[in-house]
Scaffold this motif. Structure first.
Motif, PDB file in Angstrom:
ATOM      1  N   LEU A 156      82.573  30.443 -92.343  1.00 17.65           N
ATOM      2  CA  LEU A 156      81.607  29.403 -91.995  1.00 17.65           C
ATOM      3  C   LEU A 156      81.922  28.933 -90.584  1.00 17.65           C
ATOM      4  N   GLY A 157      81.006  29.160 -89.631  1.00 11.55           N
ATOM      5  CA  GLY A 157      81.206  28.689 -88.274  1.00 11.55           C
ATOM      6  C   GLY A 157      81.112  27.172 -88.199  1.00 11.55           C
ATOM      7  N   LEU A 158      81.982  26.550 -87.413  1.00 11.55           N
ATOM      8  CA  LEU A 158      82.007  25.094 -87.309  1.00 11.55           C
ATOM      9  C   LEU A 158      81.652  24.595 -85.912  1.00 11.55           C
ATOM     10  N   PHE A 159      82.317  25.102 -84.876  1.00  8.89           N
ATOM     11  CA  PHE A 159      82.001  24.709 -83.504  1.00  8.89           C
ATOM     12  C   PHE A 159      82.587  25.743 -82.552  1.00  8.89           C
ATOM     13  N   ARG A 160      82.175  25.646 -81.288  1.00  7.83           N
ATOM     14  CA  ARG A 160      82.722  26.544 -80.268  1.00  7.83           C
ATOM     15  C   ARG A 160      83.736  25.795 -79.413  1.00  7.83           C
ATOM     16  N   GLN A 161      84.828  26.458 -79.149  1.00 10.73           N
ATOM     17  CA  GLN A 161      85.867  25.881 -78.306  1.00 10.73           C
ATOM     18  C   GLN A 161      85.807  26.556 -76.938  1.00 10.73           C
ATOM     19  N   ARG A 162      85.401  25.778 -75.927  1.00 13.13           N
ATOM     20  CA  ARG A 162      85.369  26.278 -74.551  1.00 13.13           C
ATOM     21  C   ARG A 162      86.663  25.875 -73.830  1.00 13.13           C
ATOM     22  N   TYR A 163      86.830  26.383 -72.636  1.00 12.35           N
ATOM     23  CA  TYR A 163      88.051  26.122 -71.886  1.00 12.35           C
ATOM     24  C   TYR A 163      87.726  25.664 -70.471  1.00 12.35           C
ATOM     25  N   LEU A 164      88.532  24.718 -69.977  1.00 10.63           N
ATOM     26  CA  LEU A 164      88.368  24.148 -68.646  1.00 10.63           C
ATOM     27  C   LEU A 164      89.681  24.280 -67.872  1.00 10.63           C
ATOM     28  N   LEU A 165      89.571  24.249 -66.561  1.00 14.00           N
ATOM     29  CA  LEU A 165      90.766  24.186 -65.717  1.00 14.00           C
ATOM     30  C   LEU A 165      91.104  22.715 -65.521  1.00 14.00           C
ATOM     31  N   ALA A 166      92.312  22.327 -65.878  1.00 12.97           N
ATOM     32  CA  ALA A 166      92.780  20.951 -65.688  1.00 12.97           C
ATOM     33  C   ALA A 166      93.744  20.918 -64.515  1.00 12.97           C
ATOM     34  N   VAL A 167      93.530  19.968 -63.607  1.00 14.61           N
ATOM     35  CA  VAL A 167      94.391  19.831 -62.425  1.00 14.61           C
ATOM     36  C   VAL A 167      94.808  18.370 -62.304  1.00 14.61           C
ATOM     37  N   PRO A 168      95.926  18.088 -61.632  1.00 16.48           N
ATOM     38  CA  PRO A 168      96.340  16.690 -61.423  1.00 16.48           C
ATOM     39  C   PRO A 168      95.275  15.926 -60.643  1.00 16.48           C
ATOM     40  N   PRO A 169      95.179  14.622 -60.840  1.00 15.86           N
ATOM     41  CA  PRO A 169      94.130  13.825 -60.164  1.00 15.86           C
ATOM     42  C   PRO A 169      94.150  13.942 -58.640  1.00 15.86           C
ATOM     43  N   GLN A 170      95.332  14.141 -58.037  1.00 18.21           N
ATOM     44  CA  GLN A 170      95.425  14.219 -56.578  1.00 18.21           C
ATOM     45  C   GLN A 170      95.388  15.651 -56.057  1.00 18.21           C
ATOM     46  N   HIS A 171      95.086  16.611 -56.923  1.00 17.30           N
ATOM     47  CA  HIS A 171      95.074  18.022 -56.524  1.00 17.30           C
ATOM     48  C   HIS A 171      93.897  18.291 -55.578  1.00 17.30           C
ATOM     49  N   PRO A 172      94.057  19.211 -54.615  1.00 17.48           N
ATOM     50  CA  PRO A 172      92.951  19.533 -53.694  1.00 17.48           C
ATOM     51  C   PRO A 172      91.659  19.952 -54.388  1.00 17.48           C
ATOM     52  N   LEU A 173      91.766  20.494 -55.590  1.00 14.22           N
ATOM     53  CA  LEU A 173      90.561  20.922 -56.314  1.00 14.22           C
ATOM     54  C   LEU A 173      89.946  19.802 -57.150  1.00 14.22           C
ATOM     55  N   ALA A 174      90.605  18.656 -57.220  1.00 14.07           N
ATOM     56  CA  ALA A 174      90.204  17.615 -58.161  1.00 14.07           C
ATOM     57  C   ALA A 174      88.799  17.085 -57.903  1.00 14.07           C
ATOM     58  N   HIS A 175      88.327  17.161 -56.642  1.00 13.11           N
ATOM     59  CA  HIS A 175      87.018  16.609 -56.327  1.00 13.11           C
ATOM     60  C   HIS A 175      85.889  17.573 -56.651  1.00 13.11           C
ATOM     61  N   ARG A 176      86.216  18.797 -57.050  1.00 13.70           N
ATOM     62  CA  ARG A 176      85.201  19.807 -57.314  1.00 13.70           C
ATOM     63  C   ARG A 176      84.851  19.859 -58.806  1.00 13.70           C
ATOM     64  N   SER A 177      83.688  20.404 -59.107  1.00 14.18           N
ATOM     65  CA  SER A 177      83.266  20.534 -60.512  1.00 14.18           C
ATOM     66  C   SER A 177      83.505  21.937 -61.049  1.00 14.18           C
TER      67      SER A 177
END
Length: 295
Positions: A156-177
């Motif tokens: 029985l399918g319940l939900f899909r688990q997607r994945y994101l890149l997590a970076v520290p708040p002050q990381h150079p990539l932090a302002h990007r989506s």
């Protein structure tokens, strides 16, 4: 035969003393002595040598295992008769894979046990391979884990688990989506080696010839989140786990997601049915910040 007298006999035989035997039986010594004498008269044999210590006679030694068996049989018979007429609790042995939304899963299990007080729930958290093996061996009845896309039987399918890149708040990539895999070249990376996403991520990194600098390994996704929040490195995390302690970005090149669902063993449909029906009606939308529901 009076079982009270048998208990007096066992108390003396096991303590080696009429005094200590009376204390164990919670009676006075004269009462215990009189009871032992009545038992000996009933059996037609002397059971103890009277003296400074109460030693079993040969007849007493022969009677000891039979006395013990009599008490055991009486206890078993009483327990069996007391259970007659009482409803038998159905047992559900449920496994779930590490890396699921723990708070929501715990809430689901708590709601299920409250709604089904007649069921005895046994739970196990383990890697997917371990759960599949236990299902095959009949050691659990059902499990919540990633499902192959083409699997429908006994699932029985319940939900899909997607994945994101997590970076520290002050990381150079932090302002990007969004981020590209090439952006992770030489980035300090923390991983959970047993995470379901790791094989797909490693394959993608190798295909694009990107080598993140792995500086740490954690046992849990929550451990990864804490390391990222502390500025130790970046990590790939399930979408439901991310919170305000980190910045998150999508990785369009990493399209892999897992269909999370319930699977039950062949022959275990009856045990799994109540939980299957309950889980199917569960509000999985609350399991994550950005859930993707799918069956």
């Amino acid at each position: 035969m009076n079982l009270t007298l048998i208990r007096y006999f066992m108390a003396v035989a096991e303590t080696g003393s009429f005094t200590r035997g009376a204390e164990r039986a919670n009676v006075t010594q004269p009462t215990l002595s009189a009871g032992i004498k009545r038992l000996e008269e009933s059996l037609g044999a002397i059971l103890f040598e009277r003296g400074r210590s109460a030693q079993l006679t040969p007849a007493g030694a022969r009677f000891l295992p039979r006395a013990r068996l009599l008490l055991q049989e009486w206890t078993a018979a009483r327990r069996e008769l007391r259970q007659e007429g009482k409803p038998t609790r159905q047992r559900l042995r449920l496994g779930y894979v590490s890396g699921l939304p723990q708070a929501r899963l715990a809430a689901l299990l708590g709601s299920f046990t409250a709604a089904h007080p007649d069921m005895a729930l046994e739970i196990l958290e383990a890697p997917a391979a371990t759960l599949h093996r236990r299902l095959d061996l009949g050691r659990i009845d059902a499990a919540i884990l990633p499902l192959p896309e083409d699997t429908e039987d006994m699932t029985l399918g319940l939900f899909r688990q997607r994945y994101l890149l997590a970076v520290p708040p002050q990381h150079p990539l932090a302002h990007r989506s969004t981020a590209r895999i090439i952006d992770l070249q030489d980035q300090p990376f923390v991983i959970r080696p047993q995470a379901e996403i790791m094989p797909a991520a490693e394959k993608l990194f190798a295909t694009l010839n990107v080598r993140p600098r792995i500086i740490g390994r954690a046992e849990s996704d929550h451990g990864l989140l804490a390391l990222v929040a502390a500025g130790i490195g970046v990590a790939i995390l399930p979408h439901w786990l991310a919170d305000d302690s980190v910045a998150t970005l999508t990785l369009p090149e990493l399209r892999d997601s897992h269909r999370i669902g319930l699977v039950w063993r062949k022959g275990g449909e009856a045990a799994a049915r109540p939980f299957r029906d309950f889980a199917a009606g569960h509000d999985w939308d609350a399991a994550a910040r950005h859930p993707v529901i799918g069956h």
